[in-house]
Design a protein around this motif. Structure first.
Motif, PDB file in Angstrom:
ATOM      1  N   ALA A 146      27.891  38.793  36.426  1.00  0.00           N
ATOM      2  CA  ALA A 146      27.001  39.661  37.378  1.00  0.00           C
ATOM      3  C   ALA A 146      27.577  40.137  38.496  1.00  0.00           C
ATOM      4  CB  ALA A 146      25.659  38.597  37.922  1.00  0.00           C
ATOM      5  N   VAL A 147      28.693  39.628  38.915  1.00  0.00           N
ATOM      6  CA  VAL A 147      29.652  39.882  40.076  1.00  0.00           C
ATOM      7  C   VAL A 147      30.414  41.169  39.448  1.00  0.00           C
ATOM      8  CG1 VAL A 147      31.484  39.397  41.685  1.00  0.00           C
ATOM      9  CG2 VAL A 147      29.590  37.772  41.285  1.00  0.00           C
ATOM     10  N   LYS A 148      31.060  41.138  38.440  1.00  0.00           N
ATOM     11  CA  LYS A 148      31.904  42.098  37.715  1.00  0.00           C
ATOM     12  C   LYS A 148      30.865  43.332  37.512  1.00  0.00           C
ATOM     13  CE  LYS A 148      35.946  40.551  36.170  1.00  0.00           C
ATOM     14  NZ  LYS A 148      37.316  40.853  36.716  1.00  0.00           N
ATOM     15  N   GLN A 149      29.753  43.336  37.108  1.00  0.00           N
ATOM     16  CA  GLN A 149      28.932  44.346  36.886  1.00  0.00           C
ATOM     17  C   GLN A 149      28.417  45.091  38.248  1.00  0.00           C
ATOM     18  OE1 GLN A 149      25.903  43.619  33.817  1.00  0.00           O
ATOM     19  NE2 GLN A 149      27.418  42.584  32.581  1.00  0.00           N
ATOM     20  N   GLY A 150      28.690  44.226  39.264  1.00  0.00           N
ATOM     21  CA  GLY A 150      27.959  44.703  40.407  1.00  0.00           C
ATOM     22  C   GLY A 150      26.620  44.507  40.792  1.00  0.00           C
ATOM     23  N   LEU A 151      25.994  43.594  40.025  1.00  0.00           N
ATOM     24  CA  LEU A 151      24.664  43.338  40.471  1.00  0.00           C
ATOM     25  C   LEU A 151      24.398  42.725  42.171  1.00  0.00           C
ATOM     26  CD1 LEU A 151      23.379  41.615  37.494  1.00  0.00           C
ATOM     27  CD2 LEU A 151      23.271  44.052  37.853  1.00  0.00           C
ATOM     28  N   VAL A 152      25.517  41.858  42.186  1.00  0.00           N
ATOM     29  CA  VAL A 152      25.637  41.365  43.492  1.00  0.00           C
ATOM     30  C   VAL A 152      27.167  41.415  44.231  1.00  0.00           C
ATOM     31  CG1 VAL A 152      23.767  39.389  43.167  1.00  0.00           C
ATOM     32  CG2 VAL A 152      26.195  38.928  42.599  1.00  0.00           C
ATOM     33  N   GLU A 153      27.206  41.303  45.605  1.00  0.00           N
ATOM     34  CA  GLU A 153      28.407  41.281  46.244  1.00  0.00           C
ATOM     35  C   GLU A 153      28.777  39.858  46.694  1.00  0.00           C
ATOM     36  OE1 GLU A 153      29.382  44.517  46.972  1.00  0.00           O
ATOM     37  OE2 GLU A 153      31.394  43.756  47.797  1.00  0.00           O
ATOM     38  N   LEU A 154      29.813  39.516  46.127  1.00  0.00           N
ATOM     39  CA  LEU A 154      30.224  37.966  46.470  1.00  0.00           C
ATOM     40  C   LEU A 154      31.236  38.141  47.390  1.00  0.00           C
ATOM     41  CD1 LEU A 154      29.996  34.959  45.579  1.00  0.00           C
ATOM     42  CD2 LEU A 154      31.854  35.565  43.907  1.00  0.00           C
ATOM     43  N   THR A 155      31.114  37.158  48.452  1.00  0.00           N
ATOM     44  CA  THR A 155      32.390  37.065  49.336  1.00  0.00           C
ATOM     45  C   THR A 155      32.762  35.428  49.185  1.00  0.00           C
ATOM     46  OG1 THR A 155      31.601  38.819  50.680  1.00  0.00           O
ATOM     47  CG2 THR A 155      33.460  37.206  51.611  1.00  0.00           C
ATOM     48  N   VAL A 156      33.892  35.134  49.137  1.00  0.00           N
ATOM     49  CA  VAL A 156      34.442  33.839  49.085  1.00  0.00           C
ATOM     50  C   VAL A 156      35.092  33.522  50.404  1.00  0.00           C
ATOM     51  CG1 VAL A 156      36.043  32.078  48.027  1.00  0.00           C
ATOM     52  CG2 VAL A 156      34.842  33.784  46.589  1.00  0.00           C
ATOM     53  N   PHE A 157      34.576  32.469  50.973  1.00  0.00           N
ATOM     54  CA  PHE A 157      35.220  32.045  52.314  1.00  0.00           C
ATOM     55  C   PHE A 157      36.016  30.824  52.197  1.00  0.00           C
ATOM     56  CE2 PHE A 157      31.300  34.458  53.490  1.00  0.00           C
ATOM     57  CZ  PHE A 157      31.504  35.204  54.301  1.00  0.00           C
ATOM     58  N   ASP A 158      37.184  30.936  52.788  1.00  0.00           N
ATOM     59  CA  ASP A 158      37.885  29.684  52.571  1.00  0.00           C
ATOM     60  C   ASP A 158      37.832  28.703  54.156  1.00  0.00           C
ATOM     61  OD1 ASP A 158      40.112  27.858  52.806  1.00  0.00           O
ATOM     62  OD2 ASP A 158      41.856  29.243  52.646  1.00  0.00           O
ATOM     63  N   GLY A 159      37.487  27.701  53.703  1.00  0.00           N
ATOM     64  CA  GLY A 159      36.826  26.623  54.810  1.00  0.00           C
ATOM     65  C   GLY A 159      37.993  26.122  55.571  1.00  0.00           C
ATOM     66  N   ARG A 160      39.332  26.225  54.919  1.00  0.00           N
ATOM     67  CA  ARG A 160      40.645  25.850  55.457  1.00  0.00           C
ATOM     68  C   ARG A 160      40.653  24.335  55.717  1.00  0.00           C
ATOM     69  NH1 ARG A 160      39.690  30.489  58.406  1.00  0.00           N
ATOM     70  NH2 ARG A 160      40.122  29.358  60.504  1.00  0.00           N
ATOM     71  N   TYR A 161      39.737  23.574  54.956  1.00  0.00           N
ATOM     72  CA  TYR A 161      39.720  22.024  54.862  1.00  0.00           C
ATOM     73  C   TYR A 161      39.211  21.393  56.322  1.00  0.00           C
ATOM     74  CZ  TYR A 161      42.518  22.692  50.979  1.00  0.00           C
ATOM     75  OH  TYR A 161      42.994  23.193  49.634  1.00  0.00           O
ATOM     76  N   ASP A 162      38.278  22.274  57.243  1.00  0.00           N
ATOM     77  CA  ASP A 162      37.710  22.063  58.295  1.00  0.00           C
ATOM     78  C   ASP A 162      36.433  22.034  58.425  1.00  0.00           C
ATOM     79  OD1 ASP A 162      37.212  21.893  61.168  1.00  0.00           O
ATOM     80  OD2 ASP A 162      38.958  22.806  61.608  1.00  0.00           O
ATOM     81  N   ALA A 163      35.612  20.996  58.524  1.00  0.00           N
ATOM     82  CA  ALA A 163      34.003  21.043  58.548  1.00  0.00           C
ATOM     83  C   ALA A 163      33.728  22.329  59.646  1.00  0.00           C
ATOM     84  CB  ALA A 163      33.553  19.764  58.948  1.00  0.00           C
ATOM     85  N   LEU A 164      34.293  22.354  60.710  1.00  0.00           N
ATOM     86  CA  LEU A 164      34.028  23.043  61.849  1.00  0.00           C
ATOM     87  C   LEU A 164      34.055  24.674  61.463  1.00  0.00           C
ATOM     88  CD1 LEU A 164      32.884  23.254  64.726  1.00  0.00           C
ATOM     89  CD2 LEU A 164      35.139  23.527  65.554  1.00  0.00           C
ATOM     90  N   VAL A 165      35.166  24.919  60.743  1.00  0.00           N
ATOM     91  CA  VAL A 165      35.350  26.171  60.192  1.00  0.00           C
ATOM     92  C   VAL A 165      34.233  26.517  59.167  1.00  0.00           C
ATOM     93  CG1 VAL A 165      36.765  27.857  58.765  1.00  0.00           C
ATOM     94  CG2 VAL A 165      37.821  26.130  60.507  1.00  0.00           C
ATOM     95  N   GLN A 166      33.615  25.818  58.202  1.00  0.00           N
ATOM     96  CA  GLN A 166      32.868  26.025  57.302  1.00  0.00           C
ATOM     97  C   GLN A 166      31.392  26.196  57.935  1.00  0.00           C
ATOM     98  OE1 GLN A 166      33.190  22.741  54.175  1.00  0.00           O
ATOM     99  NE2 GLN A 166      33.337  24.792  53.191  1.00  0.00           N
ATOM    100  N   GLN A 167      31.186  25.562  59.211  1.00  0.00           N
ATOM    101  CA  GLN A 167      29.828  25.824  59.967  1.00  0.00           C
ATOM    102  C   GLN A 167      30.072  26.939  60.554  1.00  0.00           C
ATOM    103  OE1 GLN A 167      27.780  22.838  61.511  1.00  0.00           O
ATOM    104  NE2 GLN A 167      26.523  24.283  62.327  1.00  0.00           N
ATOM    105  N   GLU A 168      31.112  27.523  61.056  1.00  0.00           N
ATOM    106  CA  GLU A 168      31.213  28.841  61.689  1.00  0.00           C
ATOM    107  C   GLU A 168      30.857  30.059  60.621  1.00  0.00           C
ATOM    108  OE1 GLU A 168      34.972  28.649  63.581  1.00  0.00           O
ATOM    109  OE2 GLU A 168      34.129  27.432  65.434  1.00  0.00           O
ATOM    110  N   GLN A 169      31.579  29.832  59.338  1.00  0.00           N
ATOM    111  CA  GLN A 169      31.354  30.803  58.325  1.00  0.00           C
ATOM    112  C   GLN A 169      30.057  30.775  57.978  1.00  0.00           C
ATOM    113  OE1 GLN A 169      34.228  29.182  55.543  1.00  0.00           O
ATOM    114  NE2 GLN A 169      35.760  30.260  56.406  1.00  0.00           N
TER     115      GLN A 169
END
Lengths: 331, 327
Positions: B51-74
């Motif tokens: 579905a991502v390949k066909q462009g049905l949705v726009e996917l963004t992967v966020f790298d949390g860098r092993y930090d719970a706070l970074v994930q919260q901010e993302q």
């Protein structure tokens, strides 16, 4: 002042002075004695070789760190340089068909030279930034810590580089006359570093630059060049440590070496080298690294949780610096 | 601190995503960190979802860098940027809950994948039961040593959900073999180098007494194998097992040195993404092939709370096929 602390002119020593000068050696002997009494397995040939082999990586790093700290610098990047040199050398030494270096595995000697060159390159960049552009060493090498880790991930695609050739692995797993090769590498590095620091003009300059940079400059020493070279040495030894690590584990991991700089600095400090520069010996560093290694090994043998090891190491570092402080106060 | 480049890449992708496709619904995947092989397989699978390949949705992967706070901010970024659904692989079972709460308050559904989070606001969870894998690997070791003798357990970081649950599974299998003694049990923090040192010291402390080695992940089992070799012993004389199915472990299984239980990160990623897309696009039917691959895990109209991706023991028979997918 520093000279007086470093080279006592003989004579009788008070008990306090003996503890100060040989405290670290006494601590190591006490630790070994205690462990020998507690564990039947501590003072066996195999275990002693194990401790030395386990100490080899931190020992090599700490010897390089000693040069840097003697000039009042610090090298925070060594852990990342361990990983970068490891993956680059491994990419030339892998027998895996998934490798991206044509013709791999290359002869182990060439892969090792490439790994050393990568380490020296990182050290040279830090050295130029510190010596030429006057950026504090803490900042310059903090930058290198991040950049080298990023390059490691980019280069390896974040994946381990497996299946290293047997000849390359020899530096981590081989042995000569029953003694593991990493131990020879550690002792060789030590002997060379000891010779350079005590018997060469460059070694004396390292102490002079750290002891009093201004005086060194006034008396015409090539201060910048010396500052630059100590980072190259530290980088080269980080490269060597990275390859020993990869050879030992059989595969170069991009996550390798995280926080190794802390153990290396700990060994230097426990070994009596002053963070204020100009004072210290590489033999102290070797003993400091051995003390950390013996402690980790002994607590493992006794089945003590690794968390205690960290607490004890913390106390040891602070105690070593307190000893160092009281020494300075006396002078 | 060490992932500046990845962070920049992520930031660039984000900018490109915002500028490129205004009309497509945006889905974010917040993963705890992209430095290790397993999470890369996961992220690759998400980006290669049909579905991502066909462009049905726009996917963004966020790298949390092993930090719970970074994930919260993302999460906060995704809420501000109007993401429609979030796939979440938290670093920590407890610390992720606040992020899920924030998204739920903004009306954004969150789908857990791979790692659990202690929150009842999760719309659904796609993962594999770590208790089961812990049981499977320990059972393999115990079967090989004939349910008697001595074993050691090399654990993950104490307190992480995978360590807790895999240990629970290890202990369940050990309870079935009351004659087996656990000589040592200690953490090596998922690290190969740490496990190698630990195992070298254990082999010294218990010469000739250890028959089985239970590594709670493959990396640590691989470190133990190196320690065994360094002591001049043969890995084949031990029963050694790990979990995850990383490439080096597949090679070691092929060599007969260990057993591994494959965790299918590909299925965990694509399954969670299918659920997220179904929540965003009306009348969406799952497009990943994993639903036919695992008949034991039915799609259930995308309405189930839990999807349990089965573990696959790596064997001499399937190892070559698995290795082929890693090239």
């Amino acid at each position: 002042m520093e000279l007086k602390a470093k080279t006592p002119a003989g004579g009788s020593l008070s008990g306090g002075q003996i503890v100060q000068r040989y405290g670290i050696v006494i601590a190591l002997l006490l630790a070994c004695l205690t462990l020998t009494l507690i564990s039947d397995n501590f003072l066996t040939t195999r275990n002693v070789l194990n401790v030395l082999r386990q100490t080899s990586i931190n020992g090599v790093l700490a010897i390089g760190m000693t040069f840097v700290i003697l000039t009042r610098g610090i090298d925070l990047s060594v852990g990342s340089v361990v990983a970068l040199s490891g993956v680059v050398a491994a990419s030339f030494a892998t027998t895996s068909s998934a490798g991206f270096i044509p013709g791999a595995p290359w002869p182990a000697g060439i892969a090792i030279l490439i790994g050393l060159a990568v380490g020296m390159g990182c050290g040279a960049v830090s050295g130029v930034i510190v010596a030429r552009y006057r950026v504090p060493a803490f900042v310059a090498t903090l930058g290198m810590l991040s950049a080298a880790r990023g390059l490691t991930l980019l280069y390896s695609g974040g994946r381990p580089i497996p299946a290293l050739s047997e000849t390359f692995r020899w530096i981590g797993t081989g042995s000569i006359l029953g003694i593991p090769v990493p131990i020879f590498l550690l002792l060789g590095t030590f002997a060379l570093a000891h010779f350079v620091l005590t018997q060469t003009r460059f070694g004396r300059h390292v102490y002079a630059v750290g002891g009093n940079p201004h005086a060194a400059k006034v008396s015409g020493l090539p201060v910048n060049r010396i500052r630059f070279l100590v980072y190259v040495i530290s980088g080269a030894l980080a490269g060597l440590a990275g390859m020993i690590l990869a050879a030992r584990t059989g595969s170069a991991l991009p996550q390798a070496g995280i926080a190794y700089e802390l153990d290396a600095i700990a060994a230097v400090v426990i070994g009596g080298t002053s963070l204020a520069g100009g004072v210290g010996r590489v033999s102290g560093t070797l003993i400091g690294a051995l003390l950390i290694g013996v402690m980790n090994n002994g607590l493992d043998l006794m089945g003590v949780e690794s968390y205690y090891q960290q607490v004890i190491k913390g106390f040891l570092i602070v105690a070593a610096v307190m000893l160092d402080q009281s020494k300075n106060k006396q002078d | 601190m060490t992932k500046t480049m990845l962070m920049m890449a992520t930031a660039l992708t984000m900018v490109a995503g915002v500028a490129g496709a205004q009309d497509k619904p945006k889905i974010g995947a917040a993963v705890y960190g992209l430095n290790a092989e397993f999470m890369q397989i996961w992220a690759e699978a998400a980006e290669n979802h049909p579905a991502v390949k066909q462009g049905l949705v726009e996917l963004t992967v966020f790298d949390g860098r092993y930090d719970a706070l970074v994930q919260q901010e993302q999460f906060e970024t995704m809420i501000t940027e109007g993401y429609k659904a979030i796939v979440f692989v938290p670093i920590d079972i407890e610390a992720g809950a606040a992020a899920v709460d924030a998204a739920a308050a903004a009306g954004i559904p969150v789908f857990g994948s791979n790692t659990r989070v202690n929150s009842d606001k999760l719309t659904a969870y796609v993962g594999s039961d770590d208790v089961q894998s812990g049981y499977m690997e320990a059972k393999h070791v115990l079967d090989k040593i004939g349910c008697k003798g001595n074993v050691v357990i090399i654990e993950g970081p104490i307190g992480q959900s995978a360590q807790i649950q895999r240990l629970e599974g290890n202990m369940k299998a050990l309870a079935e073999c009351p004659d087996v003694k656990v000589l040592e049990q200690q953490t090596a923090n998922w690290s190969r180098a740490e496990a190698q040192t630990l195992m070298e010291n254990w082999l010294t402390a218990h010469p000739g007494e250890i028959q089985g080695i239970i590594g709670q992940n493959d990396e640590m089992a691989l470190g133990a194998i190196e320690a065994v070799k360094a002591a001049g012993l043969k890995p084949t004389d031990f029963a050694i097992a790990g979990i995850d199915g990383v490439t080096d472990a597949l090679l070691a299984v092929k060599a007969g040195d260990m057993a591994s239980i494959l965790q299918d990160g590909h299925a965990q990623a694509q399954g969670a993404l299918d659920l997220a897309i179904a929540a965003v696009l009306p009348d969406y039917q799952p497009m990943s092939e994993i639903w036919t691959q695992y008949p034991d895990m039915p799609w259930a109209d995308g309405k189930a709370k839990e999807y349990n991706v089965p573990w696959t023991p790596v064997t001499a028979e399937n190892v070559d096929a698995l290795l082929a997918t890693r090239q």
